[in-house]
Design a protein around this motif. Structure first.
Motif, short mmCIF file in Angstrom:
data_model
loop_
_atom_site.label_atom_id
_atom_site.label_comp_id
_atom_site.label_asym_id
_atom_site.label_seq_id
_atom_site.Cartn_x
_atom_site.Cartn_y
_atom_site.Cartn_z
N ALA A 33 0.82 -1.21 0.00
CA ALA A 33 0.00 0.00 0.00
C ALA A 33 0.85 1.26 0.00
CB ALA A 33 -0.94 0.01 1.20
N PHE A 34 2.11 1.15 0.43
CA PHE A 34 3.01 2.30 0.47
C PHE A 34 3.80 2.47 -0.82
CE2 PHE A 34 2.41 1.01 4.89
CZ PHE A 34 1.98 2.21 5.44
N SER A 35 3.65 1.55 -1.73
CA SER A 35 4.40 1.58 -2.99
C SER A 35 3.82 2.64 -3.92
CB SER A 35 4.31 0.21 -3.67
OG SER A 35 4.77 0.30 -5.00
N THR A 39 -2.28 0.78 -6.48
CA THR A 39 -3.45 1.41 -7.10
C THR A 39 -4.20 2.25 -6.07
OG1 THR A 39 -4.95 -0.41 -6.57
CG2 THR A 39 -3.70 -0.57 -8.66
N LEU A 40 -5.04 3.12 -6.57
CA LEU A 40 -5.87 3.92 -5.67
C LEU A 40 -6.74 3.01 -4.81
CD1 LEU A 40 -6.90 6.65 -4.69
CD2 LEU A 40 -8.50 6.64 -6.62
N PHE A 46 -6.38 0.12 2.33
CA PHE A 46 -5.44 0.21 3.44
C PHE A 46 -5.91 1.26 4.46
CE2 PHE A 46 -1.86 2.18 5.58
CZ PHE A 46 -1.30 1.08 6.20
N ILE A 47 -6.22 2.46 3.98
CA ILE A 47 -6.62 3.52 4.91
C ILE A 47 -7.94 3.17 5.60
CG2 ILE A 47 -7.86 5.07 3.33
CD1 ILE A 47 -5.39 6.12 6.07
#
Length: 108
Positions: A33-35, A39-40, A46-47
């Motif tokens: 998710a930090f990459s 993707t959006l 993740f958030i």
């Protein structure tokens, strides 16, 4: 677990709890998710998991308050009334009322 970068992140304890018990595959998925190539949709999921503190698939007012507490730290008791107003405004912006004050992943 001691990660220096987490020391300055107000959500560090929440993120570390999310890591607890992950196997390697889940850990890599967590980090993805930090990459910049994430993707959006991956970032939204993740958030959402960060905000869904009880893991029930919904972000309720209490979940929002917990995140606000994490972000404001020790000042929460002095700003409780202001945070309640912030919560109401956040839910109003996403079209929720006090009665239906939960958000799903689709709302994110």
């Amino acid at each position: 677990m001691s990660i220096p970068e987490f020391a300055v992140n107000p959500l560090s304890q929440r993120l570390l709890r999310m890591l607890d018990g992950l196997n390697f595959k889940e850990f890599v998925a967590f980090l993805s998710a930090f990459s910049p190539r994430a993707t959006l949709q991956q970032k939204i999921e993740f958030i959402f998991r960060v905000y869904d503190s009880d893991g029930n698939g919904r972000v309720a007012m209490n979940d929002m308050l917990e995140v606000l507490r994490d972000l404001t730290g020790q000042y929460i008791s002095e700003q409780q009334r202001e945070l309640e107003e912030i919560k109401k405004k956040i839910y109003e912006q996403v079209g929720r009322t006090q009665r239906w004050a939960t958000a799903t992943k689709m709302d994110f």
